[in-house]
Design a protein around this motif. Structure first.
Motif, PDB file in Angstrom:
ATOM      1  N   ARG A  46      41.384  26.546  42.861  1.00 15.21           N
ATOM      2  CA  ARG A  46      42.058  27.781  43.715  1.00 15.21           C
ATOM      3  C   ARG A  46      41.676  29.268  43.344  1.00 15.21           C
ATOM      4  NH1 ARG A  46      47.621  27.211  39.541  1.00 15.21           N
ATOM      5  NH2 ARG A  46      45.512  26.752  38.214  1.00 15.21           N
ATOM      6  N   LEU A  47      42.702  30.551  44.312  1.00 15.86           N
ATOM      7  CA  LEU A  47      41.200  31.276  44.387  1.00 15.86           C
ATOM      8  C   LEU A  47      42.023  32.617  44.447  1.00 15.86           C
ATOM      9  CD1 LEU A  47      39.473  31.579  48.178  1.00 15.86           C
ATOM     10  CD2 LEU A  47      41.082  33.419  47.994  1.00 15.86           C
ATOM     11  N   TRP A  48      41.339  33.303  44.000  1.00 18.81           N
ATOM     12  CA  TRP A  48      42.290  34.833  43.329  1.00 18.81           C
ATOM     13  C   TRP A  48      41.566  35.526  44.459  1.00 18.81           C
ATOM     14  CZ3 TRP A  48      41.505  33.197  37.993  1.00 18.81           C
ATOM     15  CH2 TRP A  48      42.114  33.606  37.265  1.00 18.81           C
ATOM     16  N   HIS A 176      38.298  30.279  30.279  1.00 20.86           N
ATOM     17  CA  HIS A 176      36.794  30.492  30.456  1.00 20.86           C
ATOM     18  C   HIS A 176      36.830  31.231  31.603  1.00 20.86           C
ATOM     19  CE1 HIS A 176      37.733  27.653  26.810  1.00 20.86           C
ATOM     20  NE2 HIS A 176      37.956  26.926  27.655  1.00 20.86           N
ATOM     21  N   LEU A 177      35.917  32.827  31.539  1.00 21.06           N
ATOM     22  CA  LEU A 177      35.251  33.298  32.782  1.00 21.06           C
ATOM     23  C   LEU A 177      34.031  33.366  32.475  1.00 21.06           C
ATOM     24  CD1 LEU A 177      37.736  35.620  34.518  1.00 21.06           C
ATOM     25  CD2 LEU A 177      35.695  36.987  34.186  1.00 21.06           C
ATOM     26  N   ASN A 178      33.550  33.322  33.500  1.00 21.74           N
ATOM     27  CA  ASN A 178      31.658  34.025  33.508  1.00 21.74           C
ATOM     28  C   ASN A 178      31.285  34.764  34.666  1.00 21.74           C
ATOM     29  OD1 ASN A 178      29.539  34.138  32.609  1.00 21.74           O
ATOM     30  ND2 ASN A 178      28.317  32.781  33.456  1.00 21.74           N
ATOM     31  N   SER A 210      32.903  32.155  40.287  1.00 24.57           N
ATOM     32  CA  SER A 210      32.750  32.489  40.898  1.00 24.57           C
ATOM     33  C   SER A 210      32.835  33.064  42.048  1.00 24.57           C
ATOM     34  CB  SER A 210      32.202  30.906  42.202  1.00 24.57           C
ATOM     35  OG  SER A 210      31.056  30.210  41.029  1.00 24.57           O
ATOM     36  N   ASN A 211      31.729  34.540  42.710  1.00 25.59           N
ATOM     37  CA  ASN A 211      32.503  35.694  43.410  1.00 25.59           C
ATOM     38  C   ASN A 211      32.195  35.365  44.861  1.00 25.59           C
ATOM     39  OD1 ASN A 211      29.835  35.429  43.371  1.00 25.59           O
ATOM     40  ND2 ASN A 211      29.577  37.579  42.578  1.00 25.59           N
ATOM     41  N   SER A 212      31.606  35.834  46.114  1.00 22.28           N
ATOM     42  CA  SER A 212      31.732  35.321  46.988  1.00 22.28           C
ATOM     43  C   SER A 212      30.503  34.633  46.624  1.00 22.28           C
ATOM     44  CB  SER A 212      31.788  37.013  48.077  1.00 22.28           C
ATOM     45  OG  SER A 212      33.192  37.553  48.369  1.00 22.28           O
ATOM     46  N   GLN A 226      37.923  25.959  38.064  1.00 24.34           N
ATOM     47  CA  GLN A 226      39.276  25.840  38.428  1.00 24.34           C
ATOM     48  C   GLN A 226      39.765  26.859  38.815  1.00 24.34           C
ATOM     49  OE1 GLN A 226      38.260  24.639  35.482  1.00 24.34           O
ATOM     50  NE2 GLN A 226      38.166  22.650  36.808  1.00 24.34           N
ATOM     51  N   TRP A 227      39.324  28.017  39.044  1.00 22.21           N
ATOM     52  CA  TRP A 227      39.593  29.539  40.244  1.00 22.21           C
ATOM     53  C   TRP A 227      38.115  29.909  40.460  1.00 22.21           C
ATOM     54  CZ3 TRP A 227      44.124  31.648  41.648  1.00 22.21           C
ATOM     55  CH2 TRP A 227      45.594  30.473  40.579  1.00 22.21           C
TER      56      TRP A 227
END
Length: 384
Positions: A46-48, A176-178, A210-212, A226-227
């Motif tokens: 999914r995309l924020w 979990h975010l990196n 993942s960023n751009s 997942q995001w």
């Protein structure tokens, strides 16, 4: 001048011809382009849509309708999340800044919030807050960027504390975010991702990394999360030094326009601008353009920074001043007072090219545009 988020109205423009043009349709196109870079199907990430800094200076109210295809928004502060709710956004909202004090926990009491947690005290504040709505929790790993977040040795203890809150019904899911420090480089993700995966090995919960740049350059790794959290590319700027936005099929959502408001005939050997930073090698025509560092154009842009005058590429001369700059009219002999000027975002002049010439990045220019610059909406161009 109307507030920065007010709709564009012709009567809102001052006599000064400088203005920014915002194209929300370009944001919608870029969102679709980024979505297409991900695998399709039930297991797709999914995309924020990252909308920090008032949507990178574009104005949240202006571009929010173009983000209907996003699964969620990512903001910096809880106040930003509440503002998005007031604008009608009903989807998930990720709050990068999490909580800054125990009092912030009282602002969490709204549905659909996801909080990034970067230190143990934030979990304690949540444990003591009487919340009717349970926020999802994202533990941030400090990773290779070392800004905020938990170090490898502290991560599992933080996860256990977060899961304890979830089991007590005080919070929702724990993820979990990196954030990679070098995602724009070909070899910038492999080692960082391996370390992160080792830290979270065996721990349940969704993953976001993942960023751009990571999404576009390291798609396989993005697909294994997942995001994803694109920001800069949503607004039509390339995150890479060696690939343009056009090559990535991204459309600029902001362009900056002005006019020639004066013409000087400068003799050979004469200086132009403060400190005579540019010295004319020969007699030349110099155009004075109304735009300066008080508008958000970078003062440190150097002679040679590209500018478009009446569709013709030319260059900045000397130092940018508070309200104006000088440009070379040699390539544009027909230029006169009132001739249109593009400073970035149209006629093939990418904002990242201007930023590179000024020794900075595109996000700095987009988010740094001053509120005194009037805004024109592309949708109203076609209506007139």
């Amino acid at each position: 001048m109307p507030p920065v988020n007010a709709p564009y109205r012709p009567e809102g423009l001052t006599a000064r011809p400088l203005h920014a043009r915002i194209d929300a349709d370009a944001v919608a196109h870029n969102l679709a382009r980024l979505r297409a870079a991900l695998p399709a199907g039930a297991g797709a990430p999914r995309l924020w849509a990252t909308v920090k800094a008032d949507a990178y200076g574009h104005g949240m109210a202006r571009i929010l309708p173009a983000l209907r295809g996003a699964d969620g928004l990512a903001v910096l502060h809880l106040n930003d999340a509440l503002a998005c709710r007031r604008m009608g956004w009903q989807g998930a909202i990720l709050v990068y800044g999490g909580l800054y004090s125990p009092a912030d926990a009282l602002l969490v009491d709204a549905p659909g919030l996801h909080l990034v947690i970067t230190h143990a005290a934030q979990l304690e504040w949540l444990a003591q807050a009487p919340l009717a709505h349970r926020p999802a929790i994202w533990l941030r790993f400090a990773g290779d960027i070392h800004h905020t977040g938990f170090a490898a040795d502290d991560y599992r203890a933080a996860f256990d504390a977060a899961r304890a809150l979830s089991r007590r019904g005080l919070t929702g899911e724990v993820g979990h975010l990196n954030h990679y420090a070098r995602a724009d480089e070909a070899d910038g993700v492999g080692n960082a991702d391996a370390v992160f995966r080792q830290v979270i090995a065996g721990l349940p919960g969704p993953v976001s990394t993942s960023n751009s740049a990571a999404l576009l350059a390291h798609g396989a790794r993005a697909a294994d999360t997942q995001w994803v959290r694109p920001g800069l590319a949503l607004y039509g700027a390339s995150p890479f030094a060696d690939r343009s936005a056009a090559q990535l099929d991204l459309r600029p959502a902001m362009s900056l326009h002005s006019q020639v408001v004066g013409i000087q005939r400068v003799k050979a050997g004469a200086g132009v601008g403060y400190s005579g930073a540019f010295v004319a090698p020969d007699a030349m025509r110099v155009g004075i353009v109304t735009c300066g560092y008080a508008d958000g154009y970078p003062r440190h842009a150097i002679t040679g920074t590209p500018v478009i005058v009446d569709g013709v590429r030319t260059r900045l001369l000397g130092r940018v001043s508070m309200d104006m700059m000088a440009v070379d009219l040699g390539p544009v002999p027909h230029a006169c007072i009132g001739t249109p000027v593009t400073l970035w975002g149209a006629h093939g002049l990418a904002v990242e090219e201007v930023a590179a010439s000024a020794g900075t990045i595109a996000a700095d220019l987009l988010a740094g545009l001053n509120a005194r610059v009037p805004v024109q909406l592309a949708s109203q161009d076609s209506a007139r």
